[in-house]
Design an enzyme around this catalytic site. Structure first.
Site, short mmCIF file in Angstrom:
data_model
loop_
_atom_site.label_atom_id
_atom_site.label_comp_id
_atom_site.label_asym_id
_atom_site.label_seq_id
_atom_site.Cartn_x
_atom_site.Cartn_y
_atom_site.Cartn_z
N HIS A 265 13.41 -0.86 17.14
CA HIS A 265 13.58 -1.57 15.86
C HIS A 265 12.29 -2.30 15.46
O HIS A 265 12.34 -3.31 14.76
CB HIS A 265 14.73 -2.58 15.92
CG HIS A 265 15.97 -2.05 16.57
ND1 HIS A 265 16.95 -1.39 15.86
CD2 HIS A 265 16.37 -2.03 17.87
CE1 HIS A 265 17.92 -1.02 16.70
NE2 HIS A 265 17.58 -1.39 17.92
N SER B 101 -13.15 -0.31 0.76
CA SER B 101 -12.49 -0.60 -0.51
C SER B 101 -13.55 -0.75 -1.59
O SER B 101 -14.66 -1.20 -1.32
CB SER B 101 -11.69 -1.89 -0.38
OG SER B 101 -11.49 -2.49 -1.64
N LYS C 180 -12.62 -4.77 3.79
CA LYS C 180 -11.64 -3.75 4.16
C LYS C 180 -12.22 -2.58 4.95
O LYS C 180 -13.32 -2.11 4.70
CB LYS C 180 -10.96 -3.18 2.91
CG LYS C 180 -10.03 -4.15 2.21
CD LYS C 180 -8.77 -4.48 3.01
CE LYS C 180 -7.77 -3.35 2.97
NZ LYS C 180 -7.20 -3.15 1.64
N GLU D 35 -3.24 7.77 6.73
CA GLU D 35 -2.33 7.67 5.58
C GLU D 35 -2.19 9.02 4.87
O GLU D 35 -1.10 9.39 4.43
CB GLU D 35 -2.83 6.61 4.61
CG GLU D 35 -2.72 5.20 5.17
CD GLU D 35 -3.45 4.18 4.30
OE1 GLU D 35 -3.01 3.95 3.17
OE2 GLU D 35 -4.47 3.65 4.75
#
Ligand code: ARG
Length: 462
Positions: A157, A278, A284, A291
């Site tokens: 979980h 970024s 970043k 992804e």
């Protein structure tokens, strides 16, 4: 546009827009190798069985090899004029050798021809994809090797559950990818049959030798029913299902990598070559590759759904709907082949932050199960031990302590069974190495899992 092959039956040529919709040459041209090799085997068989003369067969073969060379060298480009790869190559053959070329399509239909081409094509692609997965598994094995004692939290979980090691974690994925290899091999085994000779749908009256063609093309068997031979796309669906499951595994690992790269986790750092920045936020460093792999998984599922939907409710035998099998197949293959090597390289170059993993495993009651097991080993029933430790954890939370920082007196306040050896029993090392069961995270057990994977790799790369 020249007159169609079938103009004998027709009074007018097809509309230009129909040609555009009908044609598959813009995407099936990538089957040229398979189409030509299939035609060479077919022509040879026609010659051997006396359906055409040996001389004609030889002439066709030689011209087909020339066409193959010319396509490979980029000297021959296809146009919409001949609809698909099968008609394009046949037209080119006849253009080159005249009358003899017109004999090639004896005892054959584009329906068994295309079924053959796709099988040949997928057989080759399965071998290539299999190699890419094997190299991913080898990389996981290599990453695991120095980390059999690197403690990290394992989650259920997404809540810290029990401690494990990074090597144990990596071996979990190695086992998933091993199944992906085995699934593709199964798929290959079932698809390894030649449909050629099924004709348009009910075979042929010519005395063909289907086995001869199958042998020449490296198929294990021939298909058993001509209606099924031309209308079956199970093998393509099975292949897309296997790729979907593979992508699902890649996506799950991608998700972990994405989380592990965050400041909140900090378990790994990706190499600059496999990260992006970024355009606005200077701090970043983004895990775009992971992804994208996660995102492209949806695309491969889409390819599977597209073909499942195309095939649904098609009556026997061939229907033009089936021309829609190719783009999803090609898209899924291209996607998987683009993702796998980059993903493997991204893992291979990633830095593992063992300190962060250990810190996340410490002090969060991840050893609560082991604390209960300690009491059980001293004679308590598990349910009673579980209740006592639940109360201990609650006490820790309200007093800002952890199981490690409680005093022995505090422990004994909850059960007189606790002794000084409890601290050793709940240390992360004891928790991990005590789980020496096959499949568990102990060093010994993970080493066994690793050598098992190693055996698999050796067997598969022999
Ligand atoms: N381009 C067609 C396909 O991919 C080849 C088979 C055509 N057969 C036919 N009966 N029209 O499915």
């Amino acid at each position: 546009m020249a007159m169609k092959l079938w103009s004998g039956r027709f009074k007018r040529n097809t509309d230009a827009l129909v040609d555009e919709l009908n044609a598959s040459i813009t995407f099936d041209s990538r089957l040229f190798r398979e189409d030509i090799m299939g035609s060479i085997a077919h022509a040879t068989m026609l010659g051997e069985t006396g359906i055409i003369s040996l001389k004609e067969a030889e002439k066709i073969r030689a011209a087909l090899y020339d066409i193959l060379d010319d396509i490979e060298e980029g000297k021959l480009v296809f146009t919409l004029e001949n609809e698909d790869i099968h008609m394009s190559i046949e037209a080119e053959l006849t253009r080159r050798i005249g009358e003899t070329g017109k004999r090639l399509h004896t005892a054959r239909s584009r329906n068994d021809q295309v079924a053959l081409d796709i099988r040949l094509y997928l057989k080759r692609e399965i071998c290539e994809i299999r190699e890419l997965i094997l190299s991913l598994i080898a990389t996981l094995h290599k990453i695991a090797d120095p980390h059999t004692q690197t403690v990290m939290p394992a989650y259920t979980h997404l809540q810290r559950a029990q401690p494990t090691t990074f090597a144990h974690y990596m071996m979990a994925y190695a086992n998933m990818f091993r199944r992906d290899v085995l699934r593709l091999e199964d798929c290959l085994e079932r698809m390894d049959e030649s449909p050629l000779g099924s004709g348009a749908l009910t075979g042929t009256t010519y005395p063909i030798d289907r086995e001869m063609v199958a042998d020449a093309l490296g198929f294990k068997r021939i298909t058993q029913n001509s209606l099924d031979g031309v209308s079956d796309r199970d093998f393509a669906l099975e292949f897309l299902s296997d790729l979907s499951i593979l992508m699902m595994h890649l996506s799950r690992l991608s998700e972990e990598i994405i989380m592990w790269c965050s400041w909140e986790f900090g378990f790994v750092e990706l190499d600059d070559a496999y990260s992006t920045g970024s355009s606005i936020m200077p701090q970043k460093k983004n895990p775009d590759i992971a992804e994208l792999v996660r995102g492209k998984t949806g695309r491969v599922y889409g390819d599977l759904m597209a073909l499942l939907t195309v095939m649904k409710a098609l009556p026997l035998a061939y229907n033009k709907d089936m021309q829609e099998d190719k783009e999803p197949l090609f898209d899924a293959i291209d996607t998987v082949k683009k993702c796998l090597p980059v993903f493997t390289a991204m893992l291979d170059t990633m830095t593992v932050r063992t300190d962060k993993m250990r810190a996340a495993a410490s002090g969060g009651f991840i050893n609560a199960t082991d604390c209960a097991d300690y009491l059980v080993k001293k004679g308590l029933a598990f349910r009673d031990a579980y209740t006592i430790v639940g109360k201990l954890v609650s006490h820790c939370i309200s007093s800002g302590k952890t199981l490690e920082t409680l005093t022995l007196e505090e422990y004994r306040g909850f059960s007189s069974v606790f002794e000084a050896d409890v601290f050793e029993a709940i240390s992360l090392e004891t928790c991990v190495n005590g789980r020496n069961v096959p499949g568990g995270p102990s060093v010994e057990s993970v080493r066994a899992q690793m050598s098992n994977i190693n055996e698999f790799l050796k067997e598969k790369t022999r």
